[in-house]
Motif scaffolding. Structure first.
Motif, mmCIF file in Angstrom:
data_model
loop_
_atom_site.group_PDB
_atom_site.id
_atom_site.type_symbol
_atom_site.label_atom_id
_atom_site.label_comp_id
_atom_site.label_asym_id
_atom_site.label_seq_id
_atom_site.Cartn_x
_atom_site.Cartn_y
_atom_site.Cartn_z
ATOM 1 N N LEU A 4 31.361 77.152 62.734
ATOM 2 C CA LEU A 4 29.951 77.001 62.360
ATOM 3 C C LEU A 4 29.676 77.667 61.019
ATOM 4 N N ARG A 5 30.234 78.845 60.821
ATOM 5 C CA ARG A 5 30.078 79.536 59.538
ATOM 6 C C ARG A 5 30.648 78.708 58.394
ATOM 7 N N ALA A 6 31.813 78.110 58.630
ATOM 8 C CA ALA A 6 32.450 77.310 57.584
ATOM 9 C C ALA A 6 31.567 76.133 57.192
ATOM 10 N N LYS A 7 30.929 75.512 58.153
ATOM 11 C CA LYS A 7 30.056 74.376 57.854
ATOM 12 C C LYS A 7 28.782 74.826 57.124
ATOM 13 N N LEU A 8 28.270 75.988 57.483
ATOM 14 C CA LEU A 8 27.092 76.494 56.779
ATOM 15 C C LEU A 8 27.438 76.890 55.344
ATOM 16 N N ARG A 9 28.648 77.373 55.124
ATOM 17 C CA ARG A 9 29.057 77.710 53.751
ATOM 18 C C ARG A 9 29.186 76.453 52.897
ATOM 19 N N LEU A 10 29.589 75.341 53.518
ATOM 20 C CA LEU A 10 29.634 74.089 52.775
ATOM 21 C C LEU A 10 28.236 73.652 52.348
ATOM 22 N N ALA A 11 27.250 73.956 53.187
ATOM 23 C CA ALA A 11 25.864 73.595 52.866
ATOM 24 C C ALA A 11 25.252 74.565 51.871
ATOM 25 N N ASP A 12 25.667 75.833 51.925
ATOM 26 C CA ASP A 12 25.137 76.857 51.027
ATOM 27 C C ASP A 12 26.205 77.930 50.830
ATOM 28 N N ALA A 13 26.880 77.860 49.702
ATOM 29 C CA ALA A 13 27.987 78.780 49.432
ATOM 30 C C ALA A 13 27.516 80.131 48.922
ATOM 31 N N THR A 14 26.212 80.307 48.768
ATOM 32 C CA THR A 14 25.705 81.529 48.159
ATOM 33 C C THR A 14 25.559 82.685 49.142
ATOM 34 N N ARG A 15 25.600 82.379 50.456
ATOM 35 C CA ARG A 15 25.392 83.467 51.422
ATOM 36 C C ARG A 15 25.936 83.089 52.788
ATOM 37 N N ASP A 16 26.115 84.113 53.633
ATOM 38 C CA ASP A 16 26.485 83.917 55.033
ATOM 39 C C ASP A 16 25.234 84.112 55.881
ATOM 40 N N TYR A 17 24.871 83.104 56.657
ATOM 41 C CA TYR A 17 23.671 83.198 57.482
ATOM 42 C C TYR A 17 23.936 83.892 58.819
ATOM 43 N N ILE A 18 25.181 83.850 59.293
ATOM 44 C CA ILE A 18 25.498 84.457 60.585
ATOM 45 C C ILE A 18 26.257 85.757 60.350
ATOM 46 N N SER A 19 25.717 86.839 60.865
ATOM 47 C CA SER A 19 26.364 88.146 60.708
ATOM 48 C C SER A 19 26.955 88.601 62.036
ATOM 49 N N THR A 20 28.070 89.306 61.941
ATOM 50 C CA THR A 20 28.752 89.845 63.118
ATOM 51 C C THR A 20 28.374 91.303 63.305
ATOM 52 N N HIS A 21 28.015 91.668 64.525
ATOM 53 C CA HIS A 21 27.719 93.057 64.872
ATOM 54 C C HIS A 21 28.768 93.487 65.896
ATOM 55 N N ARG A 22 29.743 94.230 65.423
ATOM 56 C CA ARG A 22 30.912 94.556 66.227
ATOM 57 C C ARG A 22 30.517 95.197 67.552
#
Length: 240
Positions: free
Chosen positions: A209-227
């Protein structure tokens, strides 16, 4: 009308058992022994779910899965993969390509029927029905628009090419944007209570899902991981 299932399985004995079990559940089954025959059927018939064997005489069921997930008409079709190997690499690859479930041979026909029925039952029930996410507290326009009736997610007016699981995950994250969602909560939202999927499943789908969102907008990551906690969809603009 009975749900129609495509079974791609080259072992006649296994196929007969699966067909008998599923037909007793009221399902209509089309069976293909070869990958080429399955492609022909898929071009001619609409199926409500697919059961694809991995190892076939003329190819690999994962090849067909990869092809189908690139076609808009099949991006949301439920797919269950069968494999004689039961190896983690097959399962992970299948999930990364967009499979909804995975059963290793030998398997219980009744369990397979229950899994197929579960896929069909959940196919029409996406994540919580929010036509639009609530506006952010800052009033900043956010780029996502959810269309639950069409099971589509739009990013800045353009539809995202998501599998059904990816759509459900993103819908859930969007409905609770800014909150951390545990893996258990995401599993329940995307797979349902009767799933035996694991945290690894969520991690794999979040990765794609992250990879597909980066294709749509390479300027940022919309999903963040909270360990140790889970994942969050962040709609706030990045701070300089």
């Amino acid at each position: 009308m009975a749900s129609r299932i495509l079974l791609l399985e080259d072992d006649p004995a296994i196929a007969r058992t699966v067909i008998y079990t599923l037909e007793r559940e009221g399902l209509t089954i089309n069976h293909s022994l070869l990958l080429s025959d399955a492609r022909t059927l898929l071009a001619q018939t609409r199926f409500d779910a697919l059961i694809l064997d991995v190892g076939l005489p003329d190819g690999n069921g994962l090849e067909l899965l990869r092809e189908l997930r690139q076609l808009p008409a099949h991006q949301a079709t439920p797919v269950l993969m069968l494999s004689a190997h039961g190896e983690e690499i097959d399962r992970v690859l299948g999930l990364e390509l967009g499979a909804d479930d995975y059963v290793a041979k030998p398997f219980s026909p009744r369990e397979l029927a229950a899994r197929v029925k579960g896929l069909l039952r959940r196919a029409g029930n996406g994540a919580p029905a929010h036509g639009h996410a609530a506006p952010t507290s800052t009033g900043i326009a956010q780029p996502f628009r959810n269309d639950p009736e069409g099971q589509r997610m739009y990013f800045r007016g353009e539809p995202l090419a998501l599998t059904r699981r990816e759509y459900r995950l993103l819908s859930t994250l969007l409905a609770g944007a800014g909150r951390i969602h545990s893996r258990d909560a995401l599993l329940n939202a995307a797979w349902g209570d009767d799933s035996d999927s694991t945290d690894r499943t969520i991690d794999t789908h979040i990765k794609t899902l992250r990879a597909k969102l980066r294709l749509a907008d390479a300027t940022r990551d919309y999903i963040s991981t909270h360990r140790g906690m889970g994942y969050c969809l962040d709609l706030q603009p990045a701070q300089d």
